[in-house]
Write a protein that holds these residues in place. Sequence first.
Motif: not given
Length: 233
Positions: A74-97
Amino acid sequence: MDTSAVTPDGRLREKLNAAVVFLGPPGAGKGTQAKELAKKYCVPHLSTGDMLRENIAAGTPLGVQAKPLMESGQLVPDSIILKMVAARIEKPDCSGGFVFDGFPRTVTQAQWLGELLKQHGFKQPVVVHFVIDPALLMRRITGRRMCKIGGEIYNIYERPPIVPNRCDSDGGELEQRPDDREEVVAPRLLAYEKQTAPLAAYFRRLGRLREVDAAKGVSEVSQRVLDIVRGAE
Ligand code: AP5
């Protein structure tokens, strides 16, 4: 000079500066191609499945919540996934895509991603849709083995390691994912059809969907993916 801008053989590295999404059913080859593309452009490979598995291995509360859901397909709830992705995108290595693999998986996740990308100054994602006959997926999924150390992906039928059960790159032991057992494949495919497949129409409407024939060999698929990414505005 910034050495990350240069390949080991001295050529200038191409820049991605975009969000790429790999969309497709379990076993279609998203992880295999995402690792390669991310390495080529020197950007992060953001696999929500890998993030969840890391949380399970570390025994975090998030991992404890996700484990039974993942192991039953089954899929994991959206709320968990969105929090996890938001935190990851903040990291500096994501600035170039970055290259998303296994995310977004619901319309809610896709809408939220659109907003998040805007906030971070990116355009709507380039979505690569892996199209494949479901009959081919069982063999790919049940034959998959992953390196315990580096996460490299093999297949005992299609892409076996040189030494059985050992990773070609680092000699790590290969293991099977718990959700790759035959009895979990059907619920995973069903979850994909019901919750994730509608995203193809969603991104097509936005004019961001590009298709790849995922039944082709790994190098042919890689070339097509590269052509799509290079041709995207
Ligand atoms: P996740 O880890 O994302 O798995 P998945 O999407 O089901 O995809 P797979 O990893 O199974 O397949 P793949 O397309 O990456 O194929 P691969 O390249 O490995 O998700 C797992 C679970 O986590 C979900 O079920 C859900 O519970 C949870 N989850 C994750 N993200 C979530 C989210 N956003 N929202 C909610 N829940 C979420 O290739 C497969 C095999 O084929 C390999 O053996 C490979 O060697 C071989 N192969 C690859 N390409 C080829 C080729 N061209 N020819 C021949 N063989 C090939």
